[in-house]
Scaffold this motif. Structure first.
Motif, short mmCIF file in Angstrom:
data_model
loop_
_atom_site.label_atom_id
_atom_site.label_comp_id
_atom_site.label_asym_id
_atom_site.label_seq_id
_atom_site.Cartn_x
_atom_site.Cartn_y
_atom_site.Cartn_z
N MET A 47 6.26 0.64 3.11
CA MET A 47 5.36 1.33 2.40
C MET A 47 5.32 2.78 2.28
O MET A 47 4.44 3.74 2.18
N ARG A 59 2.80 -7.04 1.24
CA ARG A 59 1.37 -7.36 0.73
C ARG A 59 0.74 -8.43 1.39
O ARG A 59 1.23 -9.35 2.24
N TYR A 65 3.14 -10.09 4.78
CA TYR A 65 2.63 -8.91 5.74
C TYR A 65 2.99 -9.51 7.17
O TYR A 65 3.04 -8.74 8.18
N SER A 74 2.50 -4.21 9.56
CA SER A 74 1.27 -4.53 9.41
C SER A 74 0.34 -4.52 10.61
O SER A 74 -0.93 -4.13 10.45
N ASN A 77 -1.71 -1.40 10.52
CA ASN A 77 -2.12 -1.01 9.02
C ASN A 77 -2.97 -2.28 8.50
O ASN A 77 -3.00 -2.42 7.32
N GLN A 80 -5.36 -1.70 5.48
CA GLN A 80 -4.61 -1.59 4.11
C GLN A 80 -4.28 -2.69 3.49
O GLN A 80 -4.00 -2.82 2.20
N LEU A 81 -4.55 -3.91 4.05
CA LEU A 81 -4.20 -5.13 3.61
C LEU A 81 -5.39 -6.05 3.20
O LEU A 81 -5.23 -6.80 2.63
N THR B 85 -7.57 2.94 3.11
CA THR B 85 -6.55 3.59 4.07
C THR B 85 -7.40 4.75 4.50
O THR B 85 -8.06 5.39 3.86
N VAL B 308 -7.40 1.30 -1.75
CA VAL B 308 -5.96 0.97 -2.31
C VAL B 308 -5.80 -0.22 -3.25
O VAL B 308 -6.45 -0.99 -3.10
N GLY B 312 -0.62 -0.57 -1.82
CA GLY B 312 -1.26 0.80 -0.85
C GLY B 312 -1.33 1.87 -1.39
O GLY B 312 -1.55 3.06 -0.74
N THR B 313 -1.37 2.19 -2.69
CA THR B 313 -1.96 3.39 -3.48
C THR B 313 -3.24 3.71 -3.44
O THR B 313 -3.91 2.90 -3.93
#
Lengths: 444, 444
Positions: A47, A59, A65, A74, A77, A80-81, B85, B308, B312-313
């Protein structure tokens, strides 16, 4: 056989956090994996980039992930998922942990269980795919390291260590009389009356001696753990899906198997039931209650968070994510019999109850070769060793290890490819015991 | 016609945050909605209960989360609906804002534009569906209120106010020479060479004078805004979907329409392009850079976050969520020419550039009846009024309003059912101007 650990899309977060030491499927994983250096998530650059290279995108939807080695990214993070809910630290100033760093720890040696070759503490960090580790002695940080993508400002999945945090809250509600450990679950949550939990006592849930038809054998595509995972997955369900839509709906479908109160059987759903009981009696979900009762009171430097299902239920069985040092604050508070920063945060009676342990005979029936003589109480693992150590354990080697005699708390976040504590216990147990001994014999 | 604002599943977060004042579709919404009290998300009890009642569950996947009045809960709970995020505040102590609360504000009266009836400041809060509002005068909190489900410990969607934060970071990179405002976008992001952005200058993007075939008319199911939304939606795409899979992929498809540099045209994609440029040149996405350059340096009491997409953007065009007071800290820092807590956080040249405004003639072509004489610079709205006020604006009435002459900063989080600032400007503009006058004429 890594395939055991990969299931295509829509299996969800539960997978990661439910597999633990006892699972036969987990324990049978003999695959050889790249070592910690070769699988370092920072070096692999997951990422990173705008956009990241296609083979470095992690993803949620396709399940990639939780495939090793992407899983190592992962676990630091999860937010973020998938959707999450805040465990606010409040708005006050964090209370820094005092530091008294020691230089004698890395060179400490011990012999891993089943081995003849000694290993150093420093070597043990890579052997266990450590992402971050902090050691408190008498409340001061004597050792602290970060690897991969975890930083002091980051948050890592506590996974099944979540259970010990939620178990502590459950025991607090027993201690203050809000809950009666002898009452049946159906009395608190009538929706569970027809499930296996209905006639189990709260104590049996707290100590996981319920008799449940619930397999966490990941090799079996029909294992109940997959249904649990799919129910809690926050993604939209497939069109042909007719099963439960949430953790709570799933829990109502769990069927009995065997008798309650006979044997310890480590099954994540017990903690989800406890979370439901807590929410019903307090009007707060476990994330809200954790913030109010603990996280706002221990000088935490970061808010924590829980992953949630599609109706906003925090995953009580494994959804907590925290900063490394904040989990150390939690552990230190428990070590101090619930007192911290001059406040009684958890009643001493709760810590006494945890340290006293659960039913050793019931625990022995579960057959943990490396935890002989141990027990399970209020969702904590109690070693009953000479130091009276007890611990929270997470599937990829996460651990909060409290050694009262050595006045030591170790918190380790990790991402071991083998989803079983039996994979890291042979190194972890003697390493932690060696460090306890060092701190006792050389306290300064 | 509320149907304009509802699109079934898979449209995603972008919808909420891209509709703003100029949109014809938004401005034409003449539906009458329940008032602030009747739509109070706390009273309606969204997501309360274990489980919540079926008609009080807010889901992301089915799009119900942005239907009014559920939207009033969603805007304070985006992280429970989608992946996000962190924008870390760091680990230090927050720096409290000084307080000098005034009692003369609620009774302040003004006449809304187009009305003959006076209104009090207190009445304006409900009229604008305020979720939280804080007023700083000379750096001290003189007024602060929370409504619905927003609390001081909560975080609210800044929506298009995000653009001003990202625009500020872009201008900082211009000021320090990392970026050249005269360079073409394709020089920074070659992937955009064939899109409409390729031959636009960074300055045109910063001031939104690009010529783009990009409609934000929500009434048109073929409007580009829906494609943008679908690309950025973090949920798995439908099987038959063949379009762009991320914000970055979408941006590459935007076609030209008209000439660059001719007219101001408020289009969210400009900010997403700026976010991409920032990520490319700094190696940090906008969430990481915001943490490093600003959020860790203004004594913030909470970490913020960005929503995001599936790779992850962070959504640069509208994905920021913050605590109310932290946005006030940001505004106060800007009011003080970028200085705060004894540090120069944003170069004074950047604030000078913003306050100087953009091309008024270009702005006039966009036809904002209530913003005559205004301009747009570095993604800020500059009034050019007697006080030199300038502001960040979000689709549901979010606003950060900086009045240099009155030494006043107002931050308002809101959830107005009408997705257009033209709906709240008739009340907001005279209310804020009246408060500025009061603070100047009665400074203590």
């Amino acid at each position: 056989m890594i395939k055991q650990f990969i299931k295509p899309a829509r299996t969800g977060a539960v997978f990661l956090v439910t597999c633990l030491a006892a699972s036969i499927a987990c324990a049978s994983d003999k695959t050889s994996y790249p070592d910690a250096a070769a699988s370092d998530p920072a070096k692999l650059g997951w990422m990173v980039g705008a956009p990241p290279p296609p083979d470095r995108i992690v993803r949620f939807a396709d399940g990639s992930y939780f495939q090793f080695p992407a899983m190592r990214w992962s676990v630091s993070n999860f937010r973020q998922l998938m959707p999450t809910t805040n465990v606010s630290r409040g708005l006050g100033a964090p209370v820094p942990l005092a530091r008294a760093l020691r230089t004698d720890i890395d060179a400490l040696t011990f012999v891993p269980l089943g081995s003849k070759e000694p290993m150093t503490w420093e070597q043990s960090l890579a052997a266990n795919y450590t992402d971050g580790i902090v050691v408190l002695h008498r409340g001061k940080i004597v050792y602290e390291r970060y690897f991969g993508v975890l930083t002091p400002e980051g948050q890592h999945g506590a996974m099944s260590m979540t259970k010990s945090v939620v178990g502590t809250m459950g025991a607090m509600l027993v201690a203050d009389g809000t809950l009666d450990a002898n009452k049946k679950i159906a009395e608190y949550v009538p929706e569970l009356a027809k499930s296996a939990f209905g006639n189990a006592t709260l104590r049996q849930v707290l100590d996981m001696t319920t008799g449940l038809k619930y397999s966490e054998d990941y090799a079996d595509p029909n294992a109940e753990v997959w249904k649990h995972a799919q129910a809690g997955n926050p993604l939209p369900k497939p069109k042909d899906y007719t099963g439960p839509q949430s953790y709570m709906e799933y829990l109502q479908t769990v069927e009995p198997e065997g008798e309650h109160g006979e044997a310890f059987a480590y099954k994540t759903v017990n903690t989800d039931v406890l979370g439901w009981v807590i929410a019903r009696v307090t009007g707060r979900n476990v994330a809200q209650l954790l913030s109010e009762k603990i996280w706002q009171r221990i000088g935490a430097e970061q808010s924590a968070y829980f992953t949630v299902d599609s109706i906003g239920t925090p995953f009580a069985g494994g959804g907590l994510n925290t900063g490394l040092r904040d989990m150390a604050r939690f552990g230190e508070m428990i070590r101090n019999n619930g007192q911290y920063l001059g406040k009684q945060i958890v009643p001493k009676a709760v810590v006494d109850d945890i340290r006293g342990g659960g039913d050793k005979a019931a625990f022995a029936k579960a057959g943990y070769d490396l935890l002989k003589g141990a027990s399970y109480r209020d969702m904590w693992w109690v070693t009953h060793n000479a130091d009276g150590a007890f611990m929270a354990r997470g599937v990829y080697g996460q651990r909060t290890y409290i050694d009262p005699k050595a006045e030591m708390v170790i918190v380790r976040y990790a991402s071991n490819p083998v989803a079983s504590n039996s994979a890291n216990d042979p190194v972890t147990i003697p390493a932690f015991e060696a460090l306890a001994k060092q701190l006792m014999t050389h306290p300064d």
